[in-house]
Write an enzyme that holds these catalytic residues in place. Structure first.
Site, PDB file in Angstrom:
ATOM      1  N   LYS A 207       0.851  -1.318  -0.032  1.00 31.77           N
ATOM      2  CA  LYS A 207      -0.008  -0.095   0.145  1.00 31.77           C
ATOM      3  C   LYS A 207       0.831   1.235  -0.127  1.00 31.77           C
ATOM      4  O   LYS A 207       0.514   2.007  -0.689  1.00 31.77           O
ATOM      5  CB  LYS A 207      -0.777  -0.040   1.129  1.00 31.77           C
ATOM      6  CG  LYS A 207      -1.857   1.163   1.139  1.00 31.77           C
ATOM      7  CD  LYS A 207      -2.874   1.011   2.438  1.00 31.77           C
ATOM      8  CE  LYS A 207      -3.559   2.159   2.535  1.00 31.77           C
ATOM      9  NZ  LYS A 207      -4.607   2.177   3.852  1.00 31.77           N
ATOM     10  N   GLU A 213      10.770  -4.728   4.536  1.00 32.71           N
ATOM     11  CA  GLU A 213      10.821  -6.181   4.003  1.00 32.71           C
ATOM     12  C   GLU A 213      10.284  -6.286   2.575  1.00 32.71           C
ATOM     13  O   GLU A 213      10.922  -6.844   1.982  1.00 32.71           O
ATOM     14  CB  GLU A 213       9.869  -7.055   4.914  1.00 32.71           C
ATOM     15  CG  GLU A 213      10.163  -7.058   6.328  1.00 32.71           C
ATOM     16  CD  GLU A 213       9.250  -5.901   7.099  1.00 32.71           C
ATOM     17  OE1 GLU A 213       9.088  -5.071   6.636  1.00 32.71           O
ATOM     18  OE2 GLU A 213       9.102  -6.269   8.437  1.00 32.71           O
ATOM     19  N   GLY A 268      -4.803  -1.839   5.063  1.00 34.79           N
ATOM     20  CA  GLY A 268      -3.956  -2.761   4.629  1.00 34.79           C
ATOM     21  C   GLY A 268      -4.526  -4.245   4.768  1.00 34.79           C
ATOM     22  O   GLY A 268      -4.676  -5.183   4.188  1.00 34.79           O
ATOM     23  N   ARG A 269      -4.843  -4.673   5.937  1.00 35.99           N
ATOM     24  CA  ARG A 269      -5.623  -5.806   6.186  1.00 35.99           C
ATOM     25  C   ARG A 269      -7.120  -6.081   5.854  1.00 35.99           C
ATOM     26  O   ARG A 269      -7.449  -6.782   6.191  1.00 35.99           O
ATOM     27  CB  ARG A 269      -5.553  -6.077   7.938  1.00 35.99           C
ATOM     28  CG  ARG A 269      -6.137  -4.980   8.837  1.00 35.99           C
ATOM     29  CD  ARG A 269      -5.786  -4.841  10.089  1.00 35.99           C
ATOM     30  NE  ARG A 269      -6.204  -3.873  10.864  1.00 35.99           N
ATOM     31  CZ  ARG A 269      -5.641  -2.980  10.998  1.00 35.99           C
ATOM     32  NH1 ARG A 269      -4.395  -2.844  10.485  1.00 35.99           N
ATOM     33  NH2 ARG A 269      -6.142  -1.818  11.814  1.00 35.99           N
ATOM     34  N   GLU A 354      -4.558  -6.842  14.917  1.00 35.58           N
ATOM     35  CA  GLU A 354      -4.095  -5.501  14.364  1.00 35.58           C
ATOM     36  C   GLU A 354      -5.315  -4.455  14.491  1.00 35.58           C
ATOM     37  O   GLU A 354      -5.010  -3.317  14.676  1.00 35.58           O
ATOM     38  CB  GLU A 354      -3.407  -5.659  13.192  1.00 35.58           C
ATOM     39  CG  GLU A 354      -2.395  -4.404  12.605  1.00 35.58           C
ATOM     40  CD  GLU A 354      -1.775  -4.541  11.309  1.00 35.58           C
ATOM     41  OE1 GLU A 354      -0.546  -4.928  11.444  1.00 35.58           O
ATOM     42  OE2 GLU A 354      -2.517  -4.281  10.316  1.00 35.58           O
ATOM     43  N   HIS A 385      -4.842 -33.310  17.328  1.00 36.65           N
ATOM     44  CA  HIS A 385      -3.448 -34.308  17.745  1.00 36.65           C
ATOM     45  C   HIS A 385      -2.693 -33.197  18.409  1.00 36.65           C
ATOM     46  O   HIS A 385      -1.373 -33.759  18.547  1.00 36.65           O
ATOM     47  CB  HIS A 385      -3.198 -35.187  16.846  1.00 36.65           C
ATOM     48  CG  HIS A 385      -4.197 -36.067  16.283  1.00 36.65           C
ATOM     49  ND1 HIS A 385      -4.605 -37.566  17.251  1.00 36.65           N
ATOM     50  CD2 HIS A 385      -5.271 -36.015  15.426  1.00 36.65           C
ATOM     51  CE1 HIS A 385      -5.529 -37.945  16.425  1.00 36.65           C
ATOM     52  NE2 HIS A 385      -6.032 -37.142  15.482  1.00 36.65           N
ATOM     53  N   LYS A 505       9.742  -0.900  14.030  1.00 37.65           N
ATOM     54  CA  LYS A 505      10.341  -0.381  12.851  1.00 37.65           C
ATOM     55  C   LYS A 505      11.329   0.626  12.837  1.00 37.65           C
ATOM     56  O   LYS A 505      12.525   0.477  12.141  1.00 37.65           O
ATOM     57  CB  LYS A 505       9.060   0.187  11.757  1.00 37.65           C
ATOM     58  CG  LYS A 505       7.986  -1.023  11.153  1.00 37.65           C
ATOM     59  CD  LYS A 505       7.217  -0.374  10.332  1.00 37.65           C
ATOM     60  CE  LYS A 505       6.085  -0.932   9.993  1.00 37.65           C
ATOM     61  NZ  LYS A 505       5.027  -0.376   9.229  1.00 37.65           N
TER      62      LYS A 505
HETATM   63  O1  F6P Z   1       2.453  -4.223   9.704  1.00 38.54           O
HETATM   64  C1  F6P Z   1       1.714  -2.963   9.554  1.00 38.54           C
HETATM   65  C2  F6P Z   1       1.345  -2.853   8.045  1.00 38.54           C
HETATM   66  O2  F6P Z   1       1.022  -1.375   8.113  1.00 38.54           O
HETATM   67  C3  F6P Z   1       0.137  -3.571   7.875  1.00 38.54           C
HETATM   68  O3  F6P Z   1      -0.933  -2.985   8.643  1.00 38.54           O
HETATM   69  C4  F6P Z   1       0.093  -3.929   6.526  1.00 38.54           C
HETATM   70  O4  F6P Z   1      -0.807  -4.658   6.028  1.00 38.54           O
HETATM   71  C5  F6P Z   1       1.614  -4.326   6.357  1.00 38.54           C
HETATM   72  O5  F6P Z   1       2.269  -3.300   7.406  1.00 38.54           O
HETATM   73  C6  F6P Z   1       2.094  -3.956   4.881  1.00 38.54           C
HETATM   74  O6  F6P Z   1       2.012  -2.689   4.587  1.00 38.54           O
HETATM   75  P1  F6P Z   1       2.116  -2.037   3.096  1.00 38.54           P
HETATM   76  O7  F6P Z   1       1.180  -2.654   2.256  1.00 38.54           O
HETATM   77  O8  F6P Z   1       2.266  -0.698   3.035  1.00 38.54           O
HETATM   78  O9  F6P Z   1       3.395  -2.792   2.536  1.00 38.54           O
END
Ligand code: F6P
Length: 542
Positions: A207, A213, A268-269, A354, A385, A505
């Site tokens: 987003k 990462e 995002g979620r 979250e 199990h 972060k």
């Molecule tokens: O971990 C926090 C967060 O902002 C989530 O809410 C989101 O889904 C994820 O990082 C990834 O964010 P982006 O889509 O901006 O890379």
């Protein structure tokens, strides 16, 4: 949305009182006393999904008081605010309109501007592109058709697409799907071993397009690709972005026509309904993706239009609050008895934790009540199990959602009937324990009967579907989304921000400098400093 302290409402106080008398109730007796309990406490949704909440520690009074609580906390008004695009995500000054992405037959406005056109145009772009890839007419840099898709993203930009492509595997075409989220290079390297640069498409899904990462993985993927392709012009055939940010993907080297946009009003979620679902569409085709949206839309309509007493997400939310805030049960398990749904618990771990893992209320004060529960789970029967011992006989009571389809996509001898026997048996055992007459003799008369005793009285919801189709999966996801929303409204918290992930972060950036250069001196706490020193020592002697 109104800002109210839920514990000061009349219903909360009445629920507290009710709890004092009700806490000794046993499901065994509740069922014995009312032969209509299942009928009363279950709801059929479109003859496709049955939600049986009768095996919960509730009676008519509990439900009546919980529903009053929802009314006192203005849940119906909050639902309208959500769907009308009010900026209910206050701390980020954003609306929360992922529901607009599945409302394809109506005009949706946001800030007096029609947004439906933009939604349709991105969906069309996704459709055009995925048709080309699936049909084999989108070609890689050496003229070959695409065989592999790599979605690079994390959190909502990974969990949703990954969970749905897995859950809907029976609808999958020939394309191989890969998901890379972890900055641990292992995940990417393992994918590299399976793909060819000539026939692979990378979708960088973020987003913000700033997530460390994702950008790290995207850069490494680009480097790997260019090692073979040797020409940055070929990026156009292989690199795509899904983002709210256009500038950053362009700087990264992604062609403007390869960028699929979405909007700040999609959290995002909650983004799998947007272009973040591109890998889902590539995997199951546009027709199925639209059925998936349709299912979620149907649940949205149920949520908006159904009286609270018959409203599935609201009832699930209220029952959850009953356990979380009155019984002080801290966790909830989600247990899908469908192997394809194995990522469903992980997806709603983010969705719920979250969203509702907050301790400051909407007035800016520290809450004096419990907010979101801990969510966990695993697919059945594996979980039986692994951790069911604790569910049955442990000192903690874990409310569980059992989800299963009546029809499996894979018919093989008696596999499914055995799976379902286990599914039904577990909720029965959890509810009634060894009170079940036909087992009593086994348990009462044996030598170690005390160890073999099952108290029961452990609550569950049973969510029984016909089959896990795109439509039904869409319904189920929207059902949980709205459950989470309802709980957030009652907890009086902001469910759509996620400030809690920011500090880590920022600290990682400082730590990075100290790991990169041992002379970049910073004074950390003794533990962190000790760990950094060891890192440098071991690196020095390596
Ligand atoms: O971990 C926090 C967060 O902002 C989530 O809410 C989101 O889904 C994820 O990082 C990834 O964010 P982006 O889509 O901006 O890379």
């Amino acid at each position: 949305m109104k800002n109210l302290n839920p514990t000061c409402t009349a219903s909360w106080k009445k629920l507290n009182k009710h709890f004092e008398t009700f806490k000794t109730a046993h499901l065994y007796k509740l069922f014995n006393d009312d032969v209509n309990r299942f009928k009363k406490f279950s709801i059929l949704f479109e003859n496709k999904i049955l939600v049986d909440f009768s095996k919960n520690l509730i009676d008519n009074t509990t439900l009546r008081l919980l529903i009053n609580l929802a009314k006192e906390m203005h849940v119906p008004e909050a639902i309208l605010d959500l769907f009308n695009g009010e900026k209910i995500n206050k701390t980020e000054n954003r609306a929360v309109l992922h529901t607009a992405l599945r409302n394809l037959n109506n005009d949706i406005y946001y800030e007096n501007k029609l947004i439906s056109n933009e939604i349709h145009s991105i969906l069309k772009k996704m459709e055009y592109f995925s048709n080309k890839v699936i049909s084999g007419s989108w070609l890689g840099y050496t003229g070959k058709s695409i065989t592999d898709i790599v979605n690079i993203g994390i959190g909502g930009s990974d969990l949703g697409p990954c969970m749905v492509t897995e859950a809907l595997r029976p609808y999958k075409n020939h394309l191989n799907m890969h998901f890379v989220s972890n900055v641990d290079a292992t995940q990417l390297i393992e994918v590299f071993k399976k793909i060819s640069p000539e026939t692979t498409i990378f979708i960088i899904c973020s987003k913000t397009f700033t997530t460390q990462e994702t950008i790290m993985n995207a850069c490494s993927a680009k480097k790997w690709f260019l090692k073979y392709a040797q020409n940055i012009l070929f990026l156009k055939n292989h690199f795509f972005a899904v983002s709210m940010n256009i500038k950053k993907p362009l700087q990264f080297g992604i062609d403007i026509s390869n960028i699929f946009t979405f909007w700040d009003w999609v959290g995002g979620r909650y983004s799998l309904w947007s272009a973040v679902g591109l890998s889902i569409m590539l995997s199951i085709g546009c027709k199925n993706f639209k059925k998936f949206l349709k299912g979620a839309y149907a649940m949205d309509q149920h949520f908006i239009n159904t009286p609270l007493e018959k409203n599935i997400p609201i009832l699930l939310a209220l029952i959850g609050i009953w356990y979380n805030n009155f019984y002080n049960m801290e966790t909830e398990a989600i247990l899908p008895y469908d192997q394809y749904m194995h990522r469903f618990p992980a997806y709603f771990q983010q969705g719920n934790m979250e969203s509702n893992g907050k301790c400051i209320d909407r007035t800016g004060k520290l809450v004096e009540w419990q907010t979101g529960p801990i969510i966990w789970g695993e697919s059945g029967t594996n979980s039986q199990h692994a951790f069911f011992q604790l569910l049955h006989q442990g000192t903690k009571i874990i409310p569980c959602d059992f989800i299963a389809p009546i029809f499996s996509h894979n018919v093989l001898d008696e596999h499914h009937i055995i799976l379902l026997s286990n599914f039904f048996a577990q909720t029965q055992a959890l509810a009634f324990g060894s009170n079940l007459n036909f087992f009593k003799k086994d348990y009462v008369n044996s030598k170690y009967s005390i160890y073999k005793n099952f108290e029961g009285n452990r609550p569950t919801n049973t969510i029984l579907c016909k089959k896990i189709t795109p439509y039904i999966l869409g319904c189920l996801i929207a059902m949980y989304e709205h459950k989470i929303f309802t709980q957030g409204v009652i907890f009086n918290i902001y469910s759509f921000d996620q400030w809690g992930v920011e500090l880590g972060k920022k600290l990682a950036q400082k730590l990075y400098l100290s790991l990169k250069n041992k002379y970049n001196f910073r004074k950390f706490d003794s533990s962190t400093q000790g760990l950094i020193d060891l890192y440098h020592n071991w690196n020095f002697f390596n």
